[in-house]
Write an enzyme that holds these catalytic residues in place. Structure first.
Site, PDB file in Angstrom:
ATOM      1  N   GLU A  73      63.973  55.394  60.437  1.00 46.22           N
ATOM      2  CA  GLU A  73      65.020  54.827  59.586  1.00 46.22           C
ATOM      3  C   GLU A  73      66.402  55.418  59.862  1.00 46.22           C
ATOM      4  OE1 GLU A  73      62.001  55.582  58.473  1.00 46.22           O
ATOM      5  OE2 GLU A  73      61.258  53.664  57.726  1.00 46.22           O
ATOM      6  N   HIS A 142      57.988  52.190  47.005  1.00 43.69           N
ATOM      7  CA  HIS A 142      58.354  50.877  47.566  1.00 43.69           C
ATOM      8  C   HIS A 142      58.938  49.957  46.496  1.00 43.69           C
ATOM      9  CE1 HIS A 142      55.790  52.209  50.873  1.00 43.69           C
ATOM     10  NE2 HIS A 142      56.082  51.143  51.573  1.00 43.69           N
TER      11      HIS A 142
END
Lengths: 338, 343
Positions: A73, A142
């Site tokens: 990321e 999430h």
């Protein structure tokens, strides 16, 4: 930021489409119009995006412009930064906004500050798309709403589209932004449908989605739809709530917000973000400063609970505002109505 | 070795290293006199061979990022020492209008995508610059300069993997001065074979002695031109010694004095001087002339920095966003608006 974006010919305005299709169309149109626009992230190519947003883009634009990355990321964001500084217009994707924590140095210390630290020599014209929010029992890592992190960081624009038209137009505007835009897509909205209008206001303009004189529901993203349901419920009882969709937190349309609350005298802020030092806290402070003499009641905040997001469906749903809870809070706000 | 490196480059390496040292010594003096902005001043004295050797192997149009100890690299890439010194002093005439300082000098016109105060923070940007170069056919190579400390940062490895995977025109340049602040490298890493580590990512990797600038230049040139030719990303680690402490005021009590004395003998400037004099390519007089010119340049830079103005207070609100957007509202102005009912 407010410069008009030229309209493509091939988009089906006036038709009902899914939120994710609107996002895909926005990316497609910008990639067709400008060869500098690239899409970079995990599973954006062959997989078509974890929620299907980028399906078909690899086939149309090829691997040079739709780049599947390893699970890195920080490097995804850092690569987009360097590319944006040297001639590309990257759309970087973090599959879930929760993963932004892995990339926060690149987001907050680099992308947000490069223009400033370097004395205005260069900006970072990139979009950072990410999926946010509850609704699919995706768990504590999430499902978060982290807009406050980005809003807290000078230099970052923050967009939270709630409607199909905003998904399309705000994303296109974000791609044209000279400054980095964190573009937060609510996972519970991807399959939602709406009519794609042929225009939308620029970033930084809040939109009243429903008129009302008794209180102002201040919201954005998925909670807009909960607020509209609550407002329908309240209308049956004679309570007319104005529902204000902020659309972007930076830039923020404080003027429209203040005008509404001055008119109604009551504000209920509805967010999925957690309460403490969350987006609702800043909104509350701004409303208080701008509307102190007009307030009939304390500003109320109906936010996500101050807990990690639980998986179990009843717990997850109970941890964020629902239409029922919004309506209940609104009634209490109006308990002393003369 | 000398047959593969032009004589002009050999002399330029020496001249550049002398300019770097003169610059660093001068800003160090300014710091001790309280004439720099703040205490974040990290000098690269002793590391000039790495900076000059790699930077002079780059071409016009190539881009790069540097780290907190990056003055020397930018001097070698053509940075204007007057605007650099003004920036370090926090003046409006500095590269970043006084907003960046020593650790954030940048110059887009010279491909300097920015110095970085986060260890490893500037590394992935060269992956993006390499991607842009490849996508747009720019023909440029992007070089990430960083220290041995960044070799222990995850972002370094994410970036190496991506650059190798996509065969980007990128070179990673680790300047190993043996210390991450006060921690010697063997207390920070179980293995010291950084080139081997880079090879593990699929990078063409080479280890050189930073105190032998010609060897650095030759190795860096090969990696940079290989990357430019589309043959893949590279890694170079240049081993040297940090002559001073971490920041200017740090007297490095954590270092063994004997080690320091030995380390400071590994002087890239003296090595290059002796090499050139030994081959009859340089005289003592010419060497002294390099120093005189460098000192004059730093005199001019110092007086430019001193005579320059401080930035006006209102400039602090500029450059947060593109000028097409309104700047942030100053706190007191907001307060006035709140009390005046005009927010």
């Amino acid at each position: 930021m407010t410069s008009p974006v030229p309209e493509p010919q091939s988009v089906a305005f006036g038709q009902e489409i899914e939120y994710r299709a609107a996002l895909r169309e926005a990316i497609r149109q910008e990639m067709r119009a400008d060869p500098r626009v690239i899409l970079i992230g995990e599973e954006v190519g062959r997989y078509g995006g974890a929620y299907g947003v980028s399906k078909g883009l690899l086939e149309e634009f090829g691997e040079a412009r739709v780049l599947d990355t390893p699970i890195s990321e920080a490097a995804i964001v850092g690569t987009a930064i360097g590319a944006a500084m040297t001639g590309l217009r990257p759309i970087a994707e973090l599959m879930y906004v929760d993963f932004a924590y892995l990339a926060m140095d690149q987001i907050a210390n680099q992308a947000a500050k490069i223009r400033y630290m370097f004395g205005g020599q260069i900006g970072v014209p990139m979009v950072l798309r990410a999926t946010m929010g509850t609704g699919r029992s995706s768990g504590a890592q999430h499902s978060q709403s982290l807009e406050a992190l980005f809003w807290h960081t000078p230099g970052l624009r923050v967009a939270l589209p709630a409607t199909v038209s905003d998904a399309y137009f705000l994303l296109r505007q974000a791609i044209h932004s000279p400054d980095p835009v964190v573009f937060l897509e609510h996972k519970a909205l991807y399959a939602s449908k709406g009519v794609l209008q042929d225009q939308a206001p620029p970033m930084g303009v809040a939109v009243s989605r429903r008129p009302g004189q008794h209180l102002t529901l201040v919201t954005y993203s998925r909670q807009l739809h909960h607020c509209l349901q609550a407002a329908d419920e309240l209308a049956a009882e004679g309570i007319e709530a104005e529902v204000l969709d902020l659309r972007t937190l930076n830039p923020l349309d404080l003027e429209t917000l203040a005008q509404s609350v001055r008119r109604t005298g009551r504000a209920l802020i509805v967010t999925e973000d957690t309460l403490t030092a969350g987006a609702s806290a800043e909104l509350s402070a701004l409303i208080q400063e701008a509307c102190f003499d007009y307030l009939e009641e304390p500003i109320l905040r109906l936010s996500g609970e101050d807990i990690p997001i639980p998986v179990s469906p009843p717990l997850e749903a109970g941890s964020v505002p629902s239409p029922d809870r919004i309506a209940r809070a609104a009634r209490r706000l109006l308990r002393r109505r003369g | 070795m000398s047959e593969t490196i032009p004589v002009a480059t050999r002399l330029e390496l020496l001249r550049t290293m002398i300019r770097i040292r003169a610059f660093e010594e001068r800003v160090g003096e300014l710091f001790l006199r309280g004439e720099t902005a703040g205490s974040m001043l990290h000098l690269s004295v002793g590391e000039e061979g790495a900076a000059a050797g790699i930077a002079l192997a780059m071409q016009p149009g190539d881009t790069f990022t540097t780290h907190h100890r990056g003055h020397g690299i930018f001097v070698a890439r053509g940075g204007d020492t007057q605007r650099m010194m003004a920036e370090i002093a926090g003046k409006i005439t500095g590269y970043c209008r006084g907003k960046g300082g020593s650790m954030h000098i940048a110059d887009m016109s010279l491909g300097h995508l920015g110095a970085n105060a986060i260890v490893g923070g500037g590394i992935p940007a060269v992956v993006g610059a390499g991607l842009a170069s490849k996508t747009l056919g720019q023909g440029s190579v992007s070089v990430a300069f960083f220290g041995d400390g960044a070799m222990q940062q995850g972002i370094c490895f994410e970036s190496m993997n991506l650059a190798a995977l996509w065969k980007l025109p990128v070179v990673f340049a680790a300047i190993n001065n043996q210390y991450g602040m006060g921690t010697r490298i063997d207390r920070a890493s179980a293995t010291l074979d950084f080139a081997g580590r880079a090879r593990g990512f699929g990078l063409e990797a080479v280890e050189v002695d930073a105190t032998q600038p010609e060897r650095v230049w030759i190795a860096a040139s090969a990696l940079i031109e290989r990357a430019r030719a589309g043959q893949g990303a590279g890694f170079i680690v240049a081993n040297g010694y940090r002559f001073y402490g971490h920041a200017r005021k740090d007297k490095s009590p954590y270092r063994d004095p004997a080690e320091e004395a030995e380390g400071r003998k590994r002087d890239p400037i003296l090595n290059q001087k002796n090499l050139l004099i030994g081959e009859g390519l340089l005289t003592e007089t010419e060497y002294e002339a390099f120093w005189q010119a460098a000192n004059l340049e730093m005199d001019a830079a110092e007086s430019f920095a001193k005579q320059s103005e401080w930035p006006g207070l209102s400039t602090m609100f500029e450059d947060v966003y593109d000028p097409s957007s309104p700047p942030p509202v100053p706190v007191e102005e907001r307060l006035n608006r709140v009390l005046g009912g005009a927010l």
